[in-house]
Design an enzyme around this catalytic site. Sequence first.
Site, PDB file in Angstrom:
ATOM      1  N   ARG A 185      -0.487  -8.005  13.785  1.00  0.00           N
ATOM      2  CA  ARG A 185      -1.155  -7.266  12.597  1.00  0.00           C
ATOM      3  C   ARG A 185      -2.072  -7.890  11.513  1.00  0.00           C
ATOM      4  NH1 ARG A 185       4.363  -4.735  10.707  1.00  0.00           N
ATOM      5  NH2 ARG A 185       3.285  -3.892   9.085  1.00  0.00           N
TER       6      ARG A 185
ATOM      7  N   ARG B  41      11.913  -5.309   4.824  1.00  0.00           N
ATOM      8  CA  ARG B  41      11.651  -4.024   4.392  1.00  0.00           C
ATOM      9  C   ARG B  41      12.702  -3.012   5.285  1.00  0.00           C
ATOM     10  NH1 ARG B  41       5.630  -1.656   5.283  1.00  0.00           N
ATOM     11  NH2 ARG B  41       5.935  -2.776   7.533  1.00  0.00           N
TER      12      ARG B  41
ATOM     13  N   ARG C  25      11.365  -0.961  10.819  1.00  0.00           N
ATOM     14  CA  ARG C  25      10.264  -0.752  11.768  1.00  0.00           C
ATOM     15  C   ARG C  25      10.120  -1.424  12.938  1.00  0.00           C
ATOM     16  NH1 ARG C  25       4.848   0.642   8.067  1.00  0.00           N
ATOM     17  NH2 ARG C  25       4.108  -0.804   9.558  1.00  0.00           N
TER      18      ARG C  25
ATOM     19  N   ARG D 116      -9.644   1.473   8.780  1.00  0.00           N
ATOM     20  CA  ARG D 116      -9.367   0.224   9.073  1.00  0.00           C
ATOM     21  C   ARG D 116     -10.302  -0.656   9.946  1.00  0.00           C
ATOM     22  NH1 ARG D 116      -3.361   0.952   8.797  1.00  0.00           N
ATOM     23  NH2 ARG D 116      -2.556  -0.901   9.377  1.00  0.00           N
TER      24      ARG D 116
ATOM     25  N   LYS E 222       0.916  -1.098   0.017  1.00  0.00           N
ATOM     26  CA  LYS E 222      -0.127   0.089  -0.018  1.00  0.00           C
ATOM     27  C   LYS E 222       0.871   1.066   0.034  1.00  0.00           C
ATOM     28  CE  LYS E 222      -1.966  -1.286   3.877  1.00  0.00           C
ATOM     29  NZ  LYS E 222      -1.073  -2.450   4.076  1.00  0.00           N
TER      30      LYS E 222
HETATM   31  P1  AP5 Z   1       4.917  -1.614   1.736  1.00  0.00           P
HETATM   32  O1  AP5 Z   1       4.555  -1.027   0.716  1.00  0.00           O
HETATM   33  O2  AP5 Z   1       5.689  -1.001   3.017  1.00  0.00           O
HETATM   34  O3  AP5 Z   1       3.643  -2.196   2.296  1.00  0.00           O
HETATM   35  P2  AP5 Z   1       2.351  -1.921   3.041  1.00  0.00           P
HETATM   36  O4  AP5 Z   1       0.997  -2.371   2.633  1.00  0.00           O
HETATM   37  O5  AP5 Z   1       2.138  -0.295   3.307  1.00  0.00           O
HETATM   38  O6  AP5 Z   1       2.542  -2.546   4.521  1.00  0.00           O
HETATM   39  P3  AP5 Z   1       2.723  -1.924   5.937  1.00  0.00           P
HETATM   40  O7  AP5 Z   1       3.204  -2.649   6.854  1.00  0.00           O
HETATM   41  O8  AP5 Z   1       3.026  -0.471   6.078  1.00  0.00           O
HETATM   42  O9  AP5 Z   1       0.937  -1.897   6.208  1.00  0.00           O
HETATM   43  P4  AP5 Z   1       0.325  -1.919   7.706  1.00  0.00           P
HETATM   44  O10 AP5 Z   1      -1.008  -1.527   7.151  1.00  0.00           O
HETATM   45  O11 AP5 Z   1       0.693  -2.935   8.638  1.00  0.00           O
HETATM   46  O12 AP5 Z   1       1.197  -0.612   8.367  1.00  0.00           O
HETATM   47  P5  AP5 Z   1       0.631   0.774   8.860  1.00  0.00           P
HETATM   48  O13 AP5 Z   1       1.848   1.604   8.530  1.00  0.00           O
HETATM   49  O14 AP5 Z   1      -0.406   1.316   7.923  1.00  0.00           O
HETATM   50  O15 AP5 Z   1       5.663  -2.716   1.334  1.00  0.00           O
HETATM   51  C1  AP5 Z   1       6.207  -3.869   2.179  1.00  0.00           C
HETATM   52  C2  AP5 Z   1       7.471  -4.470   1.504  1.00  0.00           C
HETATM   53  O16 AP5 Z   1       7.391  -5.099   0.505  1.00  0.00           O
HETATM   54  C3  AP5 Z   1       8.506  -3.426   1.435  1.00  0.00           C
HETATM   55  O17 AP5 Z   1       9.799  -3.610   1.577  1.00  0.00           O
HETATM   56  C4  AP5 Z   1       8.431  -3.172  -0.096  1.00  0.00           C
HETATM   57  O18 AP5 Z   1       9.760  -2.675  -0.850  1.00  0.00           O
HETATM   58  C5  AP5 Z   1       8.181  -4.435  -0.880  1.00  0.00           C
HETATM   59  N1  AP5 Z   1       7.281  -4.574  -1.922  1.00  0.00           N
HETATM   60  C6  AP5 Z   1       6.064  -3.822  -2.061  1.00  0.00           C
HETATM   61  N2  AP5 Z   1       5.575  -4.208  -3.202  1.00  0.00           N
HETATM   62  C7  AP5 Z   1       6.178  -5.118  -3.511  1.00  0.00           C
HETATM   63  C8  AP5 Z   1       5.970  -5.850  -4.991  1.00  0.00           C
HETATM   64  N3  AP5 Z   1       5.035  -5.781  -5.742  1.00  0.00           N
HETATM   65  N4  AP5 Z   1       6.878  -7.100  -5.387  1.00  0.00           N
HETATM   66  C9  AP5 Z   1       7.982  -7.129  -4.091  1.00  0.00           C
HETATM   67  N5  AP5 Z   1       8.078  -6.553  -3.074  1.00  0.00           N
HETATM   68  C10 AP5 Z   1       7.334  -5.498  -2.693  1.00  0.00           C
HETATM   69  O19 AP5 Z   1       0.140   0.957  10.028  1.00  0.00           O
HETATM   70  C11 AP5 Z   1       1.230   0.296  11.288  1.00  0.00           C
HETATM   71  C12 AP5 Z   1       0.523   0.444  12.704  1.00  0.00           C
HETATM   72  O20 AP5 Z   1      -0.053   1.921  12.663  1.00  0.00           O
HETATM   73  C13 AP5 Z   1      -0.795  -0.422  12.532  1.00  0.00           C
HETATM   74  O21 AP5 Z   1      -0.457  -1.611  13.029  1.00  0.00           O
HETATM   75  C14 AP5 Z   1      -1.559   0.296  14.094  1.00  0.00           C
HETATM   76  O22 AP5 Z   1      -1.088   0.206  15.005  1.00  0.00           O
HETATM   77  C15 AP5 Z   1      -1.446   2.058  13.480  1.00  0.00           C
HETATM   78  N6  AP5 Z   1      -2.334   2.402  12.573  1.00  0.00           N
HETATM   79  C16 AP5 Z   1      -2.016   2.813  11.213  1.00  0.00           C
HETATM   80  N7  AP5 Z   1      -3.267   3.132  10.778  1.00  0.00           N
HETATM   81  C17 AP5 Z   1      -4.134   3.175  11.617  1.00  0.00           C
HETATM   82  C18 AP5 Z   1      -5.764   3.290  11.632  1.00  0.00           C
HETATM   83  N8  AP5 Z   1      -6.145   3.694  10.548  1.00  0.00           N
HETATM   84  N9  AP5 Z   1      -6.309   2.899  12.761  1.00  0.00           N
HETATM   85  C19 AP5 Z   1      -5.586   2.270  13.767  1.00  0.00           C
HETATM   86  N10 AP5 Z   1      -4.442   2.093  14.115  1.00  0.00           N
HETATM   87  C20 AP5 Z   1      -3.644   2.350  12.914  1.00  0.00           C
END
Ligand code: AP5
Length: 232
Positions: free
Chosen positions: A188, A144, A177, A105, A30
């Site tokens: 998660r 990552r 991270r 979410r 994402k």
């Molecule tokens: P990446 O693009 O970083 O993946 P992502 O889907 O963004 O994964 P996240 O881990 O950031 O999602 P998340 O939802 O768990 O975390 P968030 O920060 O939102 O890609 C991942 C890896 O794969 C990278 O190394 C990339 O290079 C690689 N990659 C990407 N595309 C690829 C491809 N096509 N092929 C091969 N490799 C690829 O949330 C973190 C925390 O914040 C949550 O757990 C929660 O505690 C809190 N939080 C955030 N938002 C909320 C909310 N709305 N409500 C409540 N808590 C929240």
Amino acid sequence: MGAGPLPELPHKTAGGLQALLMFGAPGAGKGTQSQEISRQLHIPHISTGDILRDAVRKGTEIGRRAQSIMEAGELVPDDLVCAMVERRIAEPDCQRGFILDGFPRSVHQALFLDGLLRAQRRGGVVAVNIRVDQGSLLKRLTGRRTCPKCGTIYNIYSNPPQKAGICDRDGASLIQRDDDTEAAVQTRLREYRRQTRPLIERYRSLGALRDVDGNLEPQAVTAAIIHLLKAS
Ligand code: AP5
């Protein structure tokens, strides 16, 4: 996308304001896709995870409340995240549309967003669901590395920087991270299945959801998203 005209997000209203919502499991891509689409469409990428991590780094009140919850892989309380998003999308750079990465979410957050967009007479919503095989997610997350300065996302297996541990763009040391440990990743994924995945069906039933194959190379995934935005 080349030098062609910029695609408008679909369901544009007279106000010209739209929201692109990025869905997908942790590690689905994402953030990677949002960064690129933001660059191509010139609309801001709003990642609730990035905003929260920034608050943790700065030691703000929000950061102090969120830190241990995030490290455990649980969801931060709705009221806190909703207020954050409300403030961010009121900023002038969101007038032409914006990408929400990691929000909504939960059902509560989705209803809050509906109300916000309606009250502000915003345009329609398009939700993209990036689908990735379960088996790839753990490797993506543990591999990552992120630049703390510019936010560029790398992967030591699939997208390494030119020099190990160093951002290609600004030379900053890359970080891992705190919630990319195996234990936090399992939590998660569980929270994603329990609270977020049901929203995908909600947006599908509203006719606003588009599925994308996230197992492809990142550039191919971007092309597929741009294509579906043009076609919507
Ligand atoms: P990446 O693009 O970083 O993946 P992502 O889907 O963004 O994964 P996240 O881990 O950031 O999602 P998340 O939802 O768990 O975390 P968030 O920060 O939102 O890609 C991942 C890896 O794969 C990278 O190394 C990339 O290079 C690689 N990659 C990407 N595309 C690829 C491809 N096509 N092929 C091969 N490799 C690829 O949330 C973190 C925390 O914040 C949550 O757990 C929660 O505690 C809190 N939080 C955030 N938002 C909320 C909310 N709305 N409500 C409540 N808590 C929240």
